[in-house]
Design a protein around this motif. Structure first.
Motif, PDB file in Angstrom:
ATOM      1  N   THR A 164       0.846  -1.190   0.000  1.00  0.00           N
ATOM      2  CA  THR A 164       0.000   0.000   0.000  1.00  0.00           C
ATOM      3  C   THR A 164       0.886   1.246   0.000  1.00  0.00           C
ATOM      4  O   THR A 164       1.830   1.355   0.774  1.00  0.00           O
ATOM      5  N   GLY A 165       0.579   2.168  -0.912  1.00  0.00           N
ATOM      6  CA  GLY A 165       1.375   3.385  -1.016  1.00  0.00           C
ATOM      7  C   GLY A 165       2.577   3.262  -1.926  1.00  0.00           C
ATOM      8  O   GLY A 165       3.392   4.184  -2.013  1.00  0.00           O
ATOM      9  N   VAL A 331       6.259   4.798  -2.092  1.00  0.00           N
ATOM     10  CA  VAL A 331       6.823   5.982  -2.739  1.00  0.00           C
ATOM     11  C   VAL A 331       7.460   6.863  -1.669  1.00  0.00           C
ATOM     12  O   VAL A 331       6.859   7.132  -0.626  1.00  0.00           O
ATOM     13  N   GLY A 332       8.701   7.309  -1.916  1.00  0.00           N
ATOM     14  CA  GLY A 332       9.424   8.112  -0.935  1.00  0.00           C
ATOM     15  C   GLY A 332      10.463   7.328  -0.172  1.00  0.00           C
ATOM     16  O   GLY A 332      11.302   7.913   0.524  1.00  0.00           O
ATOM     17  N   THR A 333      10.410   5.974  -0.275  1.00  0.00           N
ATOM     18  CA  THR A 333      11.418   5.123   0.356  1.00  0.00           C
ATOM     19  C   THR A 333      12.535   4.871  -0.650  1.00  0.00           C
ATOM     20  O   THR A 333      12.274   4.473  -1.784  1.00  0.00           O
ATOM     21  N   LEU A 343       6.582   1.776   6.078  1.00  0.00           N
ATOM     22  CA  LEU A 343       5.281   1.206   6.434  1.00  0.00           C
ATOM     23  C   LEU A 343       4.949   1.487   7.891  1.00  0.00           C
ATOM     24  O   LEU A 343       5.844   1.665   8.731  1.00  0.00           O
ATOM     25  N   PRO A 344       3.662   1.532   8.233  1.00  0.00           N
ATOM     26  CA  PRO A 344       3.292   1.802   9.623  1.00  0.00           C
ATOM     27  C   PRO A 344       3.762   0.691  10.561  1.00  0.00           C
ATOM     28  O   PRO A 344       3.757  -0.489  10.200  1.00  0.00           O
ATOM     29  N   ALA A 547      -4.101  -0.921   7.423  1.00  0.00           N
ATOM     30  CA  ALA A 547      -2.799  -0.358   7.812  1.00  0.00           C
ATOM     31  C   ALA A 547      -2.266   0.551   6.718  1.00  0.00           C
ATOM     32  O   ALA A 547      -1.613   1.567   6.992  1.00  0.00           O
ATOM     33  N   GLY A 548      -2.582   0.218   5.475  1.00  0.00           N
ATOM     34  CA  GLY A 548      -2.099   1.009   4.354  1.00  0.00           C
ATOM     35  C   GLY A 548      -2.694   2.394   4.261  1.00  0.00           C
ATOM     36  O   GLY A 548      -2.199   3.241   3.513  1.00  0.00           O
ATOM     37  N   ARG A 549      -3.765   2.675   5.041  1.00  0.00           N
ATOM     38  CA  ARG A 549      -4.312   4.033   5.037  1.00  0.00           C
ATOM     39  C   ARG A 549      -3.430   4.972   5.856  1.00  0.00           C
ATOM     40  O   ARG A 549      -3.578   6.187   5.753  1.00  0.00           O
TER      41      ARG A 549
END
Length: 711
Positions: A164-165, A331-333, A343-344, A547-549
């Motif tokens: 996610t993301g 994105v951003g990693t 990730l959270p 979690a992906g939110r």
């Protein structure tokens, strides 16, 4: 005058046994795929010309009825579309006309030829000359670039396994841009599991492609549109003027003559399986349609279905049937960084160590308060709407059972009603126990209404950065029932007008909430011990998607968290969730299924029967099993297909009575998909015969569910 005999697929009544096209006559030839109006009994219905019919015997020719009319100017439905419809009807054991007409917009049935001509002229007048499709030059992540390159170079089908993301939507749009740029007639179909996910994705595609293709070239197609909107979108797709069609499962059967790319977003979602009428899987039909039309197919998910994961896993015999494209980093990693870095963080709260009756553990409540004070947002997931699932009397044991269903009516405090979520039966909450008169009626369990109210009390002293009180909102099927309510609620969340959002699984799928840094699952334990073998897979997907939110804004991803309140903190499912280890979870689940002989290692079909009594429903299924095994075993052409099939006894459904109708089911299992299909097809005439037998007059309906998801 020459008479032309036409085979026309029409929507024959359910259980009529008339599955093949019917013969009609016409004064002029009509090509296959022409949409016509024909008489059927006392009605006039829509039909699709399937081809030429053999001339009937002279004595019967006079009884063949003429077609009532056709739509001049409307191009015939293509060969690929008719092949898709024929396969769908054959595989899912439904009548050809039923499937064909369900795929057409309902308003077609009410239009005259003149009205259709007006609509076609209106669309032609509104059509714009398309400019060149621009390919974005913005930088992709390394994962995205690799995925886009492989999609362009290889045949597929592809399983885009992206966390996610990770930017799966950008990959879809890049793939679409390349396909559309390669041919002026090329079309793209993008499927989403639910209507509420359509607007935001439609906006993104329109913003990217609208300038080049024109606003009318990107359309939505789903059952939530008005009849006029749905017809307009279908006509745009059928004519080729719509270059990009976004829709729910019904869109997989739309007429798209230039189809070159199919995207199935969140491919794991059970919403892609139709649960009424022709019980088709839009995801599986998308793969078959890709073969028919030569279109590339991309299945995308952070938590793929175990069937798709298995199909994309290499075996000792060679590569998987799907090509897996992995995008493990958000994105951003940075490339080469630990994929878990963006990730959270997952925290497990052992509720067995909390005081009995605790709704929200103190550490979680403190974490929510910190987010509110910083101007960040929190999502709380509780997959149970209403105030409480059950109202009960502690004195005599009375519970709020539904008189028409084998289920409890849910207590809704907002309007003081007891409401059955199966049949809709609603009553006011009684002032006292109906059985013993006790005035002290209590509740069992908790729903989203109760969670919303209790949060308001618990966060009463918590303030936002501007000093105003925390704002709490709820999104579920009850709060978004009115037209436009869901869109308005989501807009408030996106605008930052909500600090804590309470909701069911509706809030867990696909939404890009940029301010959310904390997600919490309040009570997810029920699925851990379900009798449905798919329940753990669905729970893991729901929690991973939830979690992906959190932390979708790269600047806040490091501080994002997912909390899980559970009585079973050490359960392997939660351990895999904490590690964001979908491959490990999938491997364990597939090993269990292989040992138990469950899909994807075997193939299933359910025969369901609804009747006025449970004995009648089960008796009908048992009679069919006995008759089928006797008749089919005596047929040399079917004996070999019958051999590998296991027939299980008829049993009640988990919710066995709905709206006063008793429901039973019987499971058929086979390691060979072809053998199962042959037996189901050969069994259809036997089912029709049994249904007509006076001994089974209590039967209301029966249905076959191939590749069932709910058992």
């Amino acid at each position: 005058m020459t008479t032309h005999w036409l085979a026309v697929a029409v929507p024959t009544p359910a259980h009529s046994g008339l599955g093949e096209p019917l013969t009609y006559r016409a004064e002029a030839p009509l090509p296959p795929g022409s949409i016509v109006r024909v008489p059927l009994g006392a009605r006039e219905v829509l039909g699709v010309v399937w081809g030429e019919a053999a001339a009937p015997e002279p004595a019967l020719a006079a009884q063949v009825r003429p077609i009532a009319g056709s739509f001049d100017g409307l191009a015939p439905l293509g060969d690929d579309w008719r092949q898709l419809i024929a396969f769908t009807a054959r595989y899912y054991q439904r009548a050809l006309g039923e499937v064909a007409l369900a795929a057409l917009p309902p308003q077609l049935r009410t239009l005259s030829g003149t009205q259709m001509a007006r609509r076609l002229k209106r669309q032609r007048d509104a059509a714009l000359d398309a400019a060149a499709v621009a390919i974005e030059n913005e930088a992709l992540t390394a994962d995205q670039a690799r995925a886009v390159a492989r999609i362009e170079q290889e045949a597929g089908p592809f399983l885009l396994f992206g966390t996610t993301g990770s930017g799966k939507t950008e990959v879809y749009m890049r793939a679409a841009a390349r396909v559309l740029a390669a041919g002026p007639d090329a079309q793209v179909l993008v499927l989403v599991p639910e209507i509420n996910l359509t607007p935001q994705l439609l906006a993104r595609f329109a913003a990217r492609f609208g300038a080049g293709l024109g606003d009318s070239a990107v359309v939505a197609l789903h059952s939530g549109l008005t009849p006029a909107q749905r017809l307009a979108a279908w006509l745009a797709a059928h004519s080729g003027r719509a270059r990009i069609v976004l829709g729910t499962r019904v869109a997989v059967l739309a007429s798209l003559p230039g189809l070159r790319l199919i995207v199935v977003d969140e491919e794991h979602d059970p919403s892609y399986k139709q649960q009424e009428g022709a019980r088709y899987s839009a995801r599986d039909l998308a793969l078959y349609r890709g073969k028919l039309s030569g279109a590339k197919v991309i299945l995308g998910s952070a938590t793929p279905s175990l069937e798709s994961w298995h199909a994309s896993t290499p075996s000792p015999d060679g590569p998987g049937r799907y090509q897996r494209l992995a995008m493990p980093r958000r994105v951003g990693t940075a490339e080469g960084a630990d994929p878990l870095a963006g990730l959270p963080r997952v925290r497990r709260v052992d509720m067995s160590r909390q005081p009995k009756g605790t709704l929200i553990a103190p550490p979680l409540l403190a974490a929510i308060g910190e987010r509110v004070a910083r101007g960040e947002q929190t999502l709380l997931l509780l997959n149970r709407r209403g105030w409480a699932p059950v109202l009960h009397c502690a004195d005599c044991g009375w519970k709020s059972e539904c008189p028409h269903c084998s289920a409890y009516r849910v207590f809704h405090k907002i309007d003081r009603t007891l409401r059955c979520h199966h049949c809709g039966f609603t009553q006011r909450v009684p002032r006292a126990c109906p059985d013993c008169g006790n005035l002290d009626i209590g509740t069992l369990g908790r729903g989203t209404e109760q969670l919303e109210e209790r949060l308001g009390e618990l966060l009463a002293e918590v303030c936002r950065p501007d000093g105003t009180p925390a704002r709490i909102a709820r999104i579920d099927a009850d709060s978004t029932r009115g037209k436009g309510q869901l869109e308005a609620s989501l807009a408030q969340v996106h605008a930052g007008a909500v600090d804590v959002l309470v909701g069911t699984q509706m809030i867990a799928k696909g939404h890009d909430f940029r301010r959310v840094t904390l997600v919490a699952a309040i009570n997810p334990d029920a699925a851990l011990f379900s009798s449905d073998f798919r329940a753990p897979e669905r729970l893991f997907a729901l929690l991973m998607q939830s979690a992906g939110r959190a932390g979708r804004d790269a600047a806040q991803s490091a501080a994002s968290e997912m909390w899980v309140q559970t009585q079973h903190a050490q359960h392997p499912l939660f351990a895999a969730l904490k590690a964001h280890d979908y491959p490990g979870f999938a491997a364990a689940q597939l090993a269990e299924r292989a040992q138990a002989g469950l899909p994807p290692f075997t193939h299933l079909a359910l025969l369901r029967a609804d009747a006025r009594s449970q004995d009648a429903a089960q008796g009908f299924l048992a009679a069919f099993a006995q008759l089928a095994q006797q008749r089919l075993a005596a047929d040399p052409a079917l004996a070999d297909a019958l051999a590998p099939i296991s027939w299980y006894p008829a049993v009640p459904l988990p919710v066995q009575r709905v709206a006063g109708i008793e429901r039973a089911q019987m499971l058929l299992e086979s390691p060979a998909r072809g053998a199962l299909q042959r037996v189901l097809a050969a069994g259809q005439p036997l089912l029709h015969a049994l249904r007509a037998d006076p001994a089974h007059r209590a039967i209301v309906r029966w249905a076959i569910d191939v590749d069932p998801l709910a058992m």
